[in-house]
Design a protein around this motif. Structure first.
Motif, PDB file in Angstrom:
ATOM      1  N   VAL A   1       0.842  -1.206   0.000  1.00  0.00           N
ATOM      2  CA  VAL A   1       0.000   0.000   0.000  1.00  0.00           C
ATOM      3  C   VAL A   1       0.877   1.256   0.000  1.00  0.00           C
ATOM      4  CG1 VAL A   1      -1.606   1.373   1.407  1.00  0.00           C
ATOM      5  CG2 VAL A   1      -2.048  -1.070   1.029  1.00  0.00           C
ATOM      6  N   ALA A   2       1.929   1.253   0.815  1.00  0.00           N
ATOM      7  CA  ALA A   2       2.795   2.437   0.891  1.00  0.00           C
ATOM      8  C   ALA A   2       3.421   2.737  -0.475  1.00  0.00           C
ATOM      9  CB  ALA A   2       3.889   2.215   1.948  1.00  0.00           C
ATOM     10  N   ARG A   3       3.956   1.702  -1.119  1.00  0.00           N
ATOM     11  CA  ARG A   3       4.597   1.906  -2.434  1.00  0.00           C
ATOM     12  C   ARG A   3       3.579   2.318  -3.496  1.00  0.00           C
ATOM     13  NH1 ARG A   3       9.685  -1.072  -3.264  1.00  0.00           N
ATOM     14  NH2 ARG A   3       9.303  -1.189  -5.498  1.00  0.00           N
ATOM     15  N   ALA A   4       2.401   1.673  -3.461  1.00  0.00           N
ATOM     16  CA  ALA A   4       1.389   1.936  -4.489  1.00  0.00           C
ATOM     17  C   ALA A   4       0.813   3.341  -4.346  1.00  0.00           C
ATOM     18  CB  ALA A   4       0.277   0.890  -4.409  1.00  0.00           C
ATOM     19  N   HIS A   5       0.481   3.725  -3.139  1.00  0.00           N
ATOM     20  CA  HIS A   5      -0.160   5.026  -2.932  1.00  0.00           C
ATOM     21  C   HIS A   5       0.764   6.186  -3.304  1.00  0.00           C
ATOM     22  CE1 HIS A   5      -3.692   3.613  -0.151  1.00  0.00           C
ATOM     23  NE2 HIS A   5      -3.707   3.074  -1.348  1.00  0.00           N
TER      24      HIS A   5
ATOM     25  N   ARG B   1       2.444   6.291  -5.833  1.00  0.00           N
ATOM     26  CA  ARG B   1       2.306   6.459  -7.284  1.00  0.00           C
ATOM     27  C   ARG B   1       0.860   6.630  -7.722  1.00  0.00           C
ATOM     28  NH1 ARG B   1       7.186   4.085  -9.487  1.00  0.00           N
ATOM     29  NH2 ARG B   1       6.293   4.520 -11.530  1.00  0.00           N
ATOM     30  N   GLY B   2      -0.048   6.806  -6.760  1.00  0.00           N
ATOM     31  CA  GLY B   2      -1.453   6.993  -7.109  1.00  0.00           C
ATOM     32  C   GLY B   2      -2.149   5.721  -7.569  1.00  0.00           C
ATOM     33  N   ILE B   3      -1.588   4.584  -7.163  1.00  0.00           N
ATOM     34  CA  ILE B   3      -2.164   3.285  -7.547  1.00  0.00           C
ATOM     35  C   ILE B   3      -2.874   2.700  -6.329  1.00  0.00           C
ATOM     36  CG2 ILE B   3      -1.507   0.912  -8.195  1.00  0.00           C
ATOM     37  CD1 ILE B   3       0.807   2.287  -9.808  1.00  0.00           C
ATOM     38  N   SER B   4      -4.050   2.118  -6.542  1.00  0.00           N
ATOM     39  CA  SER B   4      -4.802   1.580  -5.411  1.00  0.00           C
ATOM     40  C   SER B   4      -4.524   0.088  -5.232  1.00  0.00           C
ATOM     41  CB  SER B   4      -6.300   1.853  -5.568  1.00  0.00           C
ATOM     42  OG  SER B   4      -6.775   1.270  -6.761  1.00  0.00           O
ATOM     43  N   VAL B   5      -4.863  -0.412  -4.053  1.00  0.00           N
ATOM     44  CA  VAL B   5      -4.499  -1.779  -3.674  1.00  0.00           C
ATOM     45  C   VAL B   5      -5.719  -2.562  -3.194  1.00  0.00           C
ATOM     46  CG1 VAL B   5      -3.108  -3.208  -2.112  1.00  0.00           C
ATOM     47  CG2 VAL B   5      -2.159  -1.071  -3.024  1.00  0.00           C
ATOM     48  N   GLU B   6      -5.862  -3.748  -3.789  1.00  0.00           N
ATOM     49  CA  GLU B   6      -6.835  -4.729  -3.304  1.00  0.00           C
ATOM     50  C   GLU B   6      -6.057  -5.759  -2.491  1.00  0.00           C
ATOM     51  OE1 GLU B   6      -9.220  -6.474  -6.449  1.00  0.00           O
ATOM     52  OE2 GLU B   6      -9.242  -8.413  -5.421  1.00  0.00           O
ATOM     53  N   ALA B   7      -6.553  -6.051  -1.299  1.00  0.00           N
ATOM     54  CA  ALA B   7      -5.916  -7.075  -0.476  1.00  0.00           C
ATOM     55  C   ALA B   7      -6.907  -8.209  -0.269  1.00  0.00           C
ATOM     56  CB  ALA B   7      -5.485  -6.479   0.846  1.00  0.00           C
ATOM     57  N   GLU B   8      -6.449  -9.280   0.351  1.00  0.00           N
ATOM     58  CA  GLU B   8      -7.340 -10.431   0.539  1.00  0.00           C
ATOM     59  C   GLU B   8      -7.230 -10.949   1.962  1.00  0.00           C
ATOM     60  OE1 GLU B   8      -7.534 -13.415  -2.581  1.00  0.00           O
ATOM     61  OE2 GLU B   8      -7.596 -15.003  -1.086  1.00  0.00           O
ATOM     62  N   LEU B   9      -8.380 -11.273   2.510  1.00  0.00           N
ATOM     63  CA  LEU B   9      -8.418 -11.851   3.851  1.00  0.00           C
ATOM     64  C   LEU B   9      -9.404 -13.014   3.850  1.00  0.00           C
ATOM     65  CD1 LEU B   9      -7.386 -11.441   6.804  1.00  0.00           C
ATOM     66  CD2 LEU B   9      -9.451 -10.083   7.185  1.00  0.00           C
ATOM     67  N   GLY B  10      -8.949 -14.151   4.364  1.00  0.00           N
ATOM     68  CA  GLY B  10      -9.757 -15.363   4.288  1.00  0.00           C
ATOM     69  C   GLY B  10      -9.202 -16.242   3.183  1.00  0.00           C
TER      70      GLY B  10
ATOM     71  N   GLU C   1     -10.444  -4.659  11.210  1.00  0.00           N
ATOM     72  CA  GLU C   1      -9.114  -4.370  11.749  1.00  0.00           C
ATOM     73  C   GLU C   1      -8.073  -4.342  10.616  1.00  0.00           C
ATOM     74  OE1 GLU C   1      -7.709  -7.223  14.663  1.00  0.00           O
ATOM     75  OE2 GLU C   1      -5.654  -6.407  14.523  1.00  0.00           O
ATOM     76  N   PHE C   2      -8.197  -5.289   9.690  1.00  0.00           N
ATOM     77  CA  PHE C   2      -7.251  -5.417   8.578  1.00  0.00           C
ATOM     78  C   PHE C   2      -7.264  -4.166   7.694  1.00  0.00           C
ATOM     79  CE2 PHE C   2      -6.040  -6.771   4.299  1.00  0.00           C
ATOM     80  CZ  PHE C   2      -4.876  -7.476   4.546  1.00  0.00           C
TER      81      PHE C   2
ATOM     82  N   GLY D   1      -4.676   0.127   5.321  1.00  0.00           N
ATOM     83  CA  GLY D   1      -4.972   1.230   4.416  1.00  0.00           C
ATOM     84  C   GLY D   1      -5.271   0.782   3.003  1.00  0.00           C
ATOM     85  N   CYS D   2      -5.623  -0.491   2.815  1.00  0.00           N
ATOM     86  CA  CYS D   2      -5.957  -0.975   1.470  1.00  0.00           C
ATOM     87  C   CYS D   2      -7.251  -0.313   0.982  1.00  0.00           C
ATOM     88  CB  CYS D   2      -6.065  -2.504   1.450  1.00  0.00           C
ATOM     89  SG  CYS D   2      -7.436  -3.183   2.403  1.00  0.00           S
TER      90      CYS D   2
END
Ligand SMILES: [Zn+2]
Length: 316
Positions: free
Chosen positions: A120-124, A126-135, A161-162, A167-168
């Motif tokens: 997230v830190a690297r992507a943001h 550059r203005g790029i958004s992040v999808e994460a996965e839980l489960g 909490e995730f 910040g995803c």
């Protein structure tokens, strides 16, 4: 130029979902742009690591740009699907993507948080958004007991909490779907109750449904009638559940398997019916047309058809 992925999510939340289509070749890219623009739907071009390995990122990137030249009215984002930490960084640095998915859900919770935060830190930056996965989007679960299956699903409290800690920008949730052609092997089905519980902890936050192909029974039957050997138990997500899932916060729906099954059915039938032929452009042209129709159908089912006009693509 593609639009930021989150720009597509914002007006969609709770109303309709954006179709995410996994593509790996020219026929799929042209079919996708054609089908989505025909119904004026915003869409997401999704490139997995497997697609990069097959065609090469520079080839896929330039085919997408060329498709946009042919369909200048297209409203779309470009997403790296199921990235590792390393391929997410490559995707961020390449300038080809508007969003990445960091797939670290197989790690323990704290490690998933740590990896996702770094991406997230690297992507943001550059203005790029992040999808994460839980489960865990499990495969065939026949051997699992009910409580074991339950434990694979996304925990609503943990999800809140995730998202807070990482910040995803969107979250892929495990709510009963799985990848491939054999979803719901354990007959558990899509867990709308779990989705509702997640939405109540994360109101307004875009959720993503992976493994959401329909695996149409008639396609499976036609593949097998044309010499295929798919198990008759092949089963996907019933499209009638999608409107409710969308009301419960699903803003992006991933479709990969249906495009592959279509490819398989079309080519098996074509060469069965025309054993004397060997020109690949004829079935290729038919596939582009049928894939465009599949994309248009999905966009209608997701409610994204007719929505492109509200999102202007100012760069083009
Ligand atoms: Zn997936």
């Amino acid at each position: 130029m593609p639009l930021p992925t989150t720009d597509l999510y914002r007006p969609a939340y709770g109303q309709y979902a954006i179709g995410h289509f996994n593509v790996a070749n020219m026929e799929q890219i042209l079919g996708l742009f054609r089908g989505a623009t025909e119904v004026q739907a915003p869409f997401i071009v999704a490139l997995s690591r497997a697609a990069w390995g097959y065609a090469g990122l520079e080839m896929l990137h330039h085919m997408i740009l060329a498709a946009h030249e042919r369909y200048p009215e297209a409203v779309f984002a470009v997403h790296h699907d199921h990235g590792s930490e390393e391929t997410c960084y490559q995707a961020i640095d390449s300038g080809c993507f508007t969003s990445v998915m960091i797939d670290a859900s197989h790690h323990p919770f704290e490690e998933n948080v740590a990896v996702t935060r770094r991406v997230v830190a690297r992507a943001h930056e550059r203005g790029i958004s992040v999808e994460a996965e839980l489960g865990v989007l499990a495969g065939q679960e026949d051997h699992l007991r009910v409580e074991e299956r339950e434990a694979l699903l996304t925990d609503p409290d943990q999800a809140a909490e995730f998202v807070e800690r990482t910040g995803c920008d969107s979250l892929a949730v495990a709510v009963g779907t799985s990848h491939g052609a054999y979803k719901f092997a354990a007959r558990s089905g899509l867990r709308l109750d779990r989705l509702a519980a997640i939405q109540s902890r994360l109101p307004g936050f875009p959720l993503v449904l992976h493994g959401a192909s329909a695996v149409y029974p008639q396609e499976v039957a036609r593949i097998n009638a044309a010499g295929g050997a798919l198990e008759p138990g092949a089963q996907g997500l019933d499209e009638k559940h999608l409107p409710e899932a969308i009301r419960l916060g699903v803003t992006k729906v991933n479709v990969g398997t249906d495009g592959r099954l279509l490819w398989t059915r079309l080519h098996r039938e074509f060469f069965r019916d025309h054993p004397e032929k060997f020109d690949f452009t004829e079935p290729g042209r038919r596939y582009m047309g049928e894939y465009a129709r599949l994309v248009a159908h999905k966009c209608r089912v997701l409610g994204s058809a007719g929505r492109a006009g509200t999102l202007s693509n100012t760069e083009h």
